[in-house]
Write an enzyme that holds these catalytic residues in place. Sequence first.
Site, short mmCIF file in Angstrom:
data_model
loop_
_atom_site.label_atom_id
_atom_site.label_comp_id
_atom_site.label_asym_id
_atom_site.label_seq_id
_atom_site.Cartn_x
_atom_site.Cartn_y
_atom_site.Cartn_z
N LYS A 195 0.81 -1.20 0.08
CA LYS A 195 -0.16 -0.15 0.65
C LYS A 195 0.63 1.46 0.05
O LYS A 195 1.86 0.96 0.50
CB LYS A 195 -1.27 0.00 1.21
CG LYS A 195 -1.75 1.30 0.92
CD LYS A 195 -2.26 1.33 2.47
CE LYS A 195 -3.32 3.00 3.20
NZ LYS A 195 -3.62 2.76 4.40
N ASP A 200 -3.15 10.64 2.84
CA ASP A 200 -4.05 9.65 3.32
C ASP A 200 -5.03 10.84 4.20
O ASP A 200 -5.32 11.45 5.73
CB ASP A 200 -4.42 8.75 3.75
CG ASP A 200 -5.57 8.86 4.68
OD1 ASP A 200 -6.40 8.97 3.95
OD2 ASP A 200 -5.43 8.02 5.07
N LYS A 207 -10.25 13.05 8.02
CA LYS A 207 -9.47 12.52 9.37
C LYS A 207 -9.90 13.94 10.33
O LYS A 207 -9.46 15.12 9.61
CB LYS A 207 -8.17 12.34 9.18
CG LYS A 207 -7.86 10.70 8.20
CD LYS A 207 -6.37 10.44 8.24
CE LYS A 207 -6.05 8.79 7.37
NZ LYS A 207 -6.63 8.40 8.83
N ASP A 218 1.60 6.32 5.48
CA ASP A 218 0.23 5.66 4.50
C ASP A 218 1.47 5.01 3.78
O ASP A 218 0.41 4.27 3.02
CB ASP A 218 -0.69 6.69 4.22
CG ASP A 218 -1.79 5.58 5.43
OD1 ASP A 218 -1.41 4.67 5.62
OD2 ASP A 218 -2.72 5.82 4.18
N ASP A 277 -12.35 6.70 4.23
CA ASP A 277 -10.91 6.70 5.16
C ASP A 277 -10.64 5.02 4.74
O ASP A 277 -9.71 4.97 6.16
CB ASP A 277 -11.01 7.37 6.14
CG ASP A 277 -9.37 7.52 7.07
OD1 ASP A 277 -8.61 7.46 6.38
OD2 ASP A 277 -9.73 7.49 8.55
N GLU A 279 -9.23 3.60 2.17
CA GLU A 279 -9.26 2.73 1.23
C GLU A 279 -8.21 2.25 0.43
O GLU A 279 -8.13 2.19 -0.47
CB GLU A 279 -8.83 4.90 0.55
CG GLU A 279 -6.92 5.58 0.53
CD GLU A 279 -7.03 5.18 2.19
OE1 GLU A 279 -5.48 5.33 2.81
OE2 GLU A 279 -8.02 5.80 3.24
N ARG A 281 -7.89 -0.28 1.26
CA ARG A 281 -7.65 -2.20 1.13
C ARG A 281 -8.48 -1.83 -0.79
O ARG A 281 -8.30 -2.60 -1.47
CB ARG A 281 -9.28 -2.54 1.76
CG ARG A 281 -10.03 -1.39 2.35
CD ARG A 281 -11.09 -2.34 3.33
NE ARG A 281 -10.67 -1.29 4.63
CZ ARG A 281 -10.90 -1.42 5.70
NH1 ARG A 281 -12.15 -2.60 5.97
NH2 ARG A 281 -10.18 -1.59 6.67
#
Length: 427
Positions: A195, A200, A207, A218, A277, A279, A281
């Site tokens: 990933k 993010d 967030k 991230d 949020d 995202e 996956r």
Amino acid sequence: MTEAMKITLSTQPADARWGEKATYSINNDGITLHLNGADDLGLIQRAARKIDGLGIKHVQLSGEGWDADRCWAFWQGYKAPKGTRKVEWPDLDDAQRQELDNRLMIIDWVRDTINAPAEELGPSQLAQRAVDLISNVASDRVTYRITKGEDLREQGYMGLHTVGRGSERSPVLLALDYNPTGDKEAPVYACLVGKGITFDSGGYSIKQTAFMDSMKSDMGGAATVTGALAFAITRGLNKRVKLFLCCADNLISGNAFKLGDIITYRNGKKVEVMNTDAEGRLVLADGLIDASAQKPEMIIDAATLTGAAKTALGNDYHALFSFDDALAGRLLASASQENEPFWRLPLAEFHRSQLPSNFAELNNTGSAAYPAGASTAAGFLSHFVENYQQGWLHIDCSATYRKAPVEQWSAGATGLGVRTIANLLTA
């Protein structure tokens, strides 16, 4: 230049005047670390953090007892994202020195890459840095393909395109092939999927500042598997391995994806977005589909995926999920050999069905009825692994990054996990 502070090791306790809990003492010759045989590597790392805290920026590891692992433990605690530090290393045999040099080159790359500000490191830059690192250690044994922007949509990488389309910086898929055999038809031994969310914001499920301020990190999963492949190569990896990095920003704009959107993947799965949020996956799913198509013996994905894993384990362990008990056991054995912290968390068949949607086959997030967030996230990913019950490991990288310093680590990236994955690849 300031004269180096000598750091020596001793198996004797410190002078009683330092107190019975003293792990180091200072004398005219320098600083002595007092090993007790219980957790010597941890003791060295914690002492190095304290030495750095004293403002000592030039040290010489001197005397007997130093090996690659102890030198590395010192450096893990001594290194920090601000300022410069110089270490004069002790004499080591050729194999030990090469091992230490490779750790310094590759794992420092991982830490520095994760620590880089998002303005400096976008999706394209992350992919290119990964290519440069692997090419540096593997030269002519590497080929790669970078797919970005609208080409992703046209080729069916809908998760990655959907998440990344809200940013002016195009999303990117890096597909890298390390093939030391020279045979284009050689089977793929393993696939690594990372990933690479370079920032993010949470998207429209935005967030709070307290949770967004570390989100340059991230992409820690992508950096970790890249470093793992590079490190495995330095340890003699002689099998074909493919690397897939799913790189994007998750931002808010007039073109960003929204709650209620439905993503159709190349394997036919339809996913309703109920939390922008969640995202990670969504982008990993594209990489896992590609990895499954290679028919490898093992697939390992790594991602800073859920807050639930951190709630369970803090920043001290990476969370491991798998349906394959034997393979999970092998990774945990590798982690033990490398002195890196991993902990297996539950993943069962019922977790795969705990993401219900009224409009699609899957929801991209759990609900109050199914609160095991790290396990349901792993269950979501399993829908994109062709043979999810065998040969697949999911690592939720909760130990990748620390927002604040602790007694063993500075603030920032740790590099943990690189050696464990490399160990498994070369076992």
